[in-house]
Design a protein around this motif. Structure first.
Motif, short mmCIF file in Angstrom:
data_model
loop_
_atom_site.label_atom_id
_atom_site.label_comp_id
_atom_site.label_asym_id
_atom_site.label_seq_id
_atom_site.Cartn_x
_atom_site.Cartn_y
_atom_site.Cartn_z
N SER A 90 39.48 124.06 -8.00
CA SER A 90 39.37 122.55 -7.62
C SER A 90 40.50 122.40 -6.36
N SER A 91 40.11 121.16 -5.47
CA SER A 91 40.69 120.84 -4.39
C SER A 91 42.16 120.28 -4.71
N ARG A 92 43.08 120.82 -4.45
CA ARG A 92 44.47 120.36 -4.42
C ARG A 92 44.66 119.31 -3.42
N LEU A 93 43.97 119.56 -2.22
CA LEU A 93 44.16 118.43 -1.08
C LEU A 93 43.49 117.11 -1.47
N GLN A 94 42.22 117.60 -2.10
CA GLN A 94 41.59 116.23 -2.55
C GLN A 94 42.29 115.32 -3.42
N ARG A 95 43.28 116.07 -4.39
CA ARG A 95 43.93 115.29 -5.45
C ARG A 95 45.05 114.61 -4.60
N ALA A 96 45.66 115.34 -3.68
CA ALA A 96 46.80 114.64 -2.70
C ALA A 96 46.30 113.50 -1.90
N ILE A 97 44.98 113.65 -1.34
CA ILE A 97 44.50 112.41 -0.79
C ILE A 97 44.10 111.32 -1.60
N SER A 98 43.64 111.46 -2.86
CA SER A 98 43.55 110.27 -3.98
C SER A 98 44.76 109.82 -4.26
N GLN A 99 45.78 110.54 -4.28
CA GLN A 99 47.22 110.04 -4.61
C GLN A 99 47.52 109.11 -3.35
N LEU A 100 47.40 109.40 -2.24
CA LEU A 100 47.61 108.98 -1.01
C LEU A 100 47.11 107.51 -0.90
N LEU A 101 45.82 107.45 -1.32
CA LEU A 101 45.20 106.29 -1.35
C LEU A 101 44.87 105.62 -2.61
N ALA A 102 45.69 105.94 -3.69
CA ALA A 102 45.47 105.36 -4.93
C ALA A 102 44.26 104.97 -5.31
N SER A 103 43.39 106.15 -5.40
CA SER A 103 41.93 105.96 -5.85
C SER A 103 41.27 107.27 -5.79
N ASP A 104 40.33 107.43 -6.46
CA ASP A 104 39.58 108.68 -6.83
C ASP A 104 38.54 108.95 -5.61
N ARG A 105 39.00 110.10 -4.90
CA ARG A 105 38.36 110.31 -3.68
C ARG A 105 37.72 111.77 -3.48
N LYS A 106 36.48 111.90 -2.89
CA LYS A 106 35.80 113.07 -2.36
C LYS A 106 36.28 113.07 -0.82
N ILE A 107 36.41 114.36 -0.47
CA ILE A 107 36.92 114.46 0.70
C ILE A 107 36.13 115.52 1.52
N PHE A 108 35.72 115.29 2.86
CA PHE A 108 35.00 115.93 3.72
C PHE A 108 35.73 116.32 5.19
N PHE A 109 35.61 117.24 5.89
CA PHE A 109 36.30 117.56 6.90
C PHE A 109 35.32 117.60 8.21
N PHE A 110 36.02 117.17 9.41
CA PHE A 110 35.34 117.01 10.40
C PHE A 110 36.34 117.57 11.79
N SER A 111 35.64 118.08 12.64
CA SER A 111 36.27 118.36 13.88
C SER A 111 36.47 117.31 14.88
N ASP A 112 35.86 116.21 14.69
CA ASP A 112 35.88 114.92 15.78
C ASP A 112 35.67 113.69 15.01
N LYS A 113 36.48 112.83 15.40
CA LYS A 113 36.82 111.25 14.82
C LYS A 113 35.52 110.65 14.89
N VAL A 114 34.81 110.76 15.88
CA VAL A 114 33.47 109.98 15.83
C VAL A 114 32.59 110.42 14.91
N CYS A 115 32.42 111.62 14.85
CA CYS A 115 31.60 112.25 13.79
C CYS A 115 31.74 111.86 12.35
N ALA A 116 33.04 111.89 12.07
CA ALA A 116 33.65 111.64 10.72
C ALA A 116 33.45 109.93 10.38
N MET A 117 33.51 109.25 11.64
CA MET A 117 33.35 107.90 11.45
C MET A 117 31.69 107.53 11.01
N LYS A 118 30.77 108.14 11.90
CA LYS A 118 29.26 108.00 11.78
C LYS A 118 29.13 108.33 10.51
N ALA A 119 29.47 109.52 9.92
CA ALA A 119 29.24 109.87 8.56
C ALA A 119 29.82 108.79 7.49
#
Length: 261
Positions: free
Chosen positions: A73-102
């Motif tokens: 299981s992803s500890r980072l996913q749990r950390a991000i979910s806690q940061l945003l106070a909501s259950d999240r799935k996370i994905f990684f990108f090397s470019d902000k524009v690509c992340a925003m488009k997705a």
């Protein structure tokens, strides 16, 4: 001014940076620079990364540097979910524009960029897709897309997403928990104490500073500040950051030698 030119300006004035600690850069010429650029916010928690780099070192020492799965299981996913106070799935990108488009493909009206302290946590929890720049130096090509779990299937793949090595995931996880703690500890009382000097040149929103100096004079202002031992964001369209924990005296030179605009 781009960050490469900015780094060269800093080098020409003070030589190489030999150490970075908290919100300060220490140079070979013995001059301490007050850092308000902070790697465009990725060093907002300080240049040492708290204990994040210790966690990174521990993973590297175990040789967990391959493309294999290192935990179920992803500890980072749990950390991000806690940061945003909501259950999240996370994905990684090397470019902000690509992340925003997705993100926009998932939720055109419910996509935003996460900025610590900018809006209340409750509001962040309600946004469908958040693009996050990890609060850790050395991650300038990493962007995290955090999607509400109910909007996406468990094993979905998004166009443009990349693999993030487990060692870096571990460091960012620790940095995320450090950010969660810092959000509880830092507040207006830590930022307004510099207003007497900074509000002449900046509009402040929490720890973030939007420059009042006209764009055509901004590069000159960047150089002017560098000569006074202050590093601001070289990009006119981005924020500088209040140097948390710095003594008010770091701005004495700017107070005594004002920039004319």
């Amino acid at each position: 001014m781009n960050k490469t030119d900015f780094a060269r300006e800093l080098f020409n004035l003070y030589g190489p940076v030999t150490r970075a600690r908290d919100c300060f850069l220490y140079t070979k010429k013995g001059v301490r620079i007050t850092d308000m650029y902070q790697e465009d916010g990725r060093a907002i928690l300080g240049w040492q990364g708290g204990s994040a780099f210790t966690h990174l070192k521990n993973v590297l020492s175990r040789g967990q540097t391959g493309s294999f799965i290192c935990e179920e299981s992803s500890r980072l996913q749990r950390a991000i979910s806690q940061l945003l106070a909501s259950d999240r799935k996370i994905f990684f990108f090397s470019d902000k524009v690509c992340a925003m488009k997705a993100a926009i493909k998932i939720s055109q009206k419910g996509t935003s960029i996460y900025i610590p302290w900018a809006v209340p946590q409750k509001i962040n929890s309600e946004i469908d897709c958040m693009v996050i720049a990890p609060p850790l130096p050395w991650t300038d090509t990493i962007f995290i897309l955090a999607v509400k779990a109910n909007l996406i299937e468990e094993n979905s793949q998004l166009q443009g997403q990349v693999y993030l090595p487990f060692a870096m995931q571990t460091a960012i996880t620790r940095a995320t928990y450090n950010l969660i703690q810092a959000i509880q500890e830092r507040s207006e009382k830590d930022w307004f104490i510099y207003d007497q000097v900074l509000t002449k040149y900046f509009e402040r929103n929490g720890p973030y500073l939007c420059c009042k100096v006209p764009e055509k004079k901004y590069d000159d202002f960047v150089r002017f500040c560098l000569k006074l031992g202050i590093a601001i964001n070289p990009d006119y369209n981005k924020h500088s950051i209040v140097p948390f924990g710095a003594d008010k005296g770091v701005f004495t030179s700017l107070k005594n030698s004002p920039f004319a605009y």
